[in-house]
Design a protein around this motif. Sequence first.
Motif, mmCIF file in Angstrom:
data_model
loop_
_atom_site.group_PDB
_atom_site.id
_atom_site.type_symbol
_atom_site.label_atom_id
_atom_site.label_comp_id
_atom_site.label_asym_id
_atom_site.label_seq_id
_atom_site.Cartn_x
_atom_site.Cartn_y
_atom_site.Cartn_z
ATOM 1 N N ASN A 166 48.220 35.963 43.689
ATOM 2 C CA ASN A 166 48.857 36.913 44.689
ATOM 3 C C ASN A 166 48.129 37.267 45.939
ATOM 4 O O ASN A 166 48.134 38.426 46.479
ATOM 5 N N GLU A 167 46.808 36.815 46.221
ATOM 6 C CA GLU A 167 45.875 37.184 47.523
ATOM 7 C C GLU A 167 46.048 36.343 48.648
ATOM 8 O O GLU A 167 44.984 36.379 49.335
ATOM 9 N N GLY A 168 47.049 35.854 48.892
ATOM 10 C CA GLY A 168 47.284 35.043 50.147
ATOM 11 C C GLY A 168 47.125 35.781 51.474
ATOM 12 O O GLY A 168 46.641 35.265 52.488
ATOM 13 N N ARG A 169 47.501 37.058 51.366
ATOM 14 C CA ARG A 169 47.445 37.856 52.536
ATOM 15 C C ARG A 169 46.037 38.439 52.740
ATOM 16 O O ARG A 169 45.691 39.136 53.807
ATOM 17 N N MET A 170 45.236 38.267 51.854
ATOM 18 C CA MET A 170 43.933 38.975 51.871
ATOM 19 C C MET A 170 42.732 38.210 52.564
ATOM 20 O O MET A 170 42.660 36.974 52.052
ATOM 21 N N LYS A 171 42.090 38.637 53.519
ATOM 22 C CA LYS A 171 40.953 38.016 53.869
ATOM 23 C C LYS A 171 39.769 38.296 53.011
ATOM 24 O O LYS A 171 39.356 39.172 52.862
ATOM 25 N N ASN A 172 39.268 37.103 52.503
ATOM 26 C CA ASN A 172 38.192 37.127 51.499
ATOM 27 C C ASN A 172 37.074 36.092 51.791
ATOM 28 O O ASN A 172 36.467 36.120 51.020
ATOM 29 N N TYR A 173 37.181 35.414 52.904
ATOM 30 C CA TYR A 173 36.215 34.308 52.900
ATOM 31 C C TYR A 173 35.483 34.282 54.388
ATOM 32 O O TYR A 173 36.422 34.437 55.587
ATOM 33 N N ILE A 174 34.467 33.943 54.567
ATOM 34 C CA ILE A 174 33.772 33.700 55.820
ATOM 35 C C ILE A 174 32.921 32.494 55.819
ATOM 36 O O ILE A 174 32.286 32.308 54.849
ATOM 37 N N ASP A 175 33.190 31.520 56.713
ATOM 38 C CA ASP A 175 32.322 30.441 56.706
ATOM 39 C C ASP A 175 31.552 30.460 58.135
ATOM 40 O O ASP A 175 32.020 30.249 59.002
ATOM 41 N N LYS A 176 30.079 30.530 57.929
ATOM 42 C CA LYS A 176 29.289 30.772 59.081
ATOM 43 C C LYS A 176 28.563 29.249 59.159
ATOM 44 O O LYS A 176 27.749 29.127 58.369
#
Length: 740
Positions: free
Chosen positions: A325-335
């Motif tokens: 249930n973590e679809g709303r959470m911003k949890n990733y950065i792609d630099k």
Amino acid sequence: MRKYFAIVLLLAVSTIAMQAGGGRGNVSKMSSYVRRAATEHRQQSRLAPASEQRRQESICAFVRVSGDGSSELTRHGCRVLARFDDIYIADIPLDRLTALSESPSVSRIEASESCTVQNDTSALIVGMNAVRSGQAPLPQAFTGRGVVIGVEDIGFDVTHPTFYSRDLSEYRIKRLWDQLSPDTLDSPLYVGRDYRTQEEILSLGHTYDGIYQTHGTHTAGTAGGSGYNSPYGGMASESDLCLIANAVTNNIALVDSAARQKYTSATDALGFKYAFDYADSVGRPCVVSFSEGSHMDLYGDDVLYYDVLQQMSGPGHIIVASAGNEGRMKNYIDKPAEVDSAGAFMFVGKPYTHIMMRSDRTFDLRLKSYYEKKDPDTFTIPVEQLFHLPDSELVDTLMTRAGERFIIDMVAYPCVYDSTQMVYEAYILSPYDSFGFVVPVSLELVGREAHVEFFALSGEMRNKMPFARDLSDAISRYSVFSPGAAPSVVCVGATSHRTGIVNYLGEQMTNDDGTDGVRATYSSVGPTLYEGIKPDVMAPGTNIVSSYSSWYLEALPEANDIRWSVEHFDFNGRTYAWTSDMGTSMSTPIVAGIIATWLQAKPDLTAEEVKEVFSRTCRHYEPDWDYPNIYYGYGEIDAYAGLLDILGLTSSIPQLSSSQPRGVTFSLCGDELQLHFAEAAVSPVEVTVYSLAGVKVATQSLGSGAVEGRCRLSGLPSGVYAVQLNSSDRAVRGSSLIRL
């Protein structure tokens, strides 16, 4: 309030070391959780008075052993609990972990900590009305009869009438393993005990956690409840149920602290095996529903777990698990490379954050503390320095101008899925109870030459704070949980159809996350850390009504979730509820129950075959997208279209519709099929009945304006038949299955 407990935290999270040394054994063979358990045990042993008699503590873990594994484990004082080729599930005394890890025949010792749970109209939405019984006068074709549904969860009320047949003539919970039960006298099981007769199970009333937890009552009812006298039946209403009550973060406090390491991912796997073993003992196929999960990792803490799940699965053995249930959470950065930096702000509801980064080049991690918003304290940690430190581990204190201390514990190791990349995993302890909330903290990836991926394993990230709008790179990705992420498991995400319910008090309760089968915003998205596409399939997960625990209702009548009950009713002197809940926890048992009806049609069905059925029959909310994808998998499950596909009816009867008529119900009176129209048919209706071999066995024409119709089925043998209705009236057109 400030908390300075760095030493306690660092002991709790342990270090992620790569080489042996210091009496720790060969820690490179141990998963993070196993190493942490070993470290804590050593520290506690050193601090305990010499006169104190310590209890023998142990951990449940997967162990890969070459040669005679049973003898090697026994030699080290371990108890073998199960075997899967060269992988054993064993109970390992913590004071023997060091010696076991140094054994040349042992290549890996692995366990993960406890999971968390992933918290009527559903049957109509997924096409169950022509598949199951209970909602129409006609006994439908496939109800899960002859199939076992295993439900591993927490908080079971085993007295709820939904666990009987609809006429109350049969009690359908056939086995219950309560892993938390303290009543272990003479129990042959590793933890807790099991209950094997109707009398034993009903006398228990509820699992050990059942007074304060009700999650399992809801999911088991969704998968296989009869509905009793309500429209809230489960997907496979005549299936047999095998329940396993396990330990998760929600109920682990009920377990003695000295025994908590007995409850790991390996113990969960024993629960799956318990359900499959029971089903095998009665010669029936089995699908297991698991609405729990935990984060994936890049060290390989789930490698043996996934291997065991693969070996457990096969014809008639299918595991279904929630996506999370973590679809709303911003949890990733792609630099990307050629970009100087990327970052965002971190917020965690506890004093520390747990992060992970992956790259094939070195870079800098920049931390900024915004005690002074316009002039933050800035710290730069070059990850390259880890390679010059013992065990590739850095422990450092970062002191702000205001005297606040951040403590960072970071380690480097090769990525388990791509050895050309290095992973940098870190715990960062802040001076406050909640990381980032009192004083904002940003984390940035810096280095133009490096492509870096950042994963937040605790808390969430936010973009564009007023004093640093350029930090805006966090998105939602890679949030699917284990074991749903395992290749052999059917992973389920959630869709939304209903925006609310009217509760038993007559109040409108609104929880609007969309309609028409759109992905629920909370539903976790892929890909997996090994770049696999997950989830596999979607099902309704928002505002799902199912059974709720009478014991919970009795103990906590003012609990907020009770307001989401649509009905309270009495049965055998107790008050029960039908209650609405939401999450991939709710969508998972819907898929498991549907698969149970498919197993009734094809008992040797495999998880891979199920996914092939998804690819041919799922509904697509976004019709122009490619499927499978990381948001919807193959799409939303269609129970009826899938059943037709499994039975081969779409090829043997090409005239058969893959959807059901919405405005017609069927009943049988002797050898006569009776049709009842919700509204008078606006056009003529052609009724055709086929055998499953594709042979036309009866036809009947009905004129426009019909409110009911009849079709004679004289002389036909007992069995399942397909009924096709053709009409220009869309509410009437479609097919259904009947059983004579």
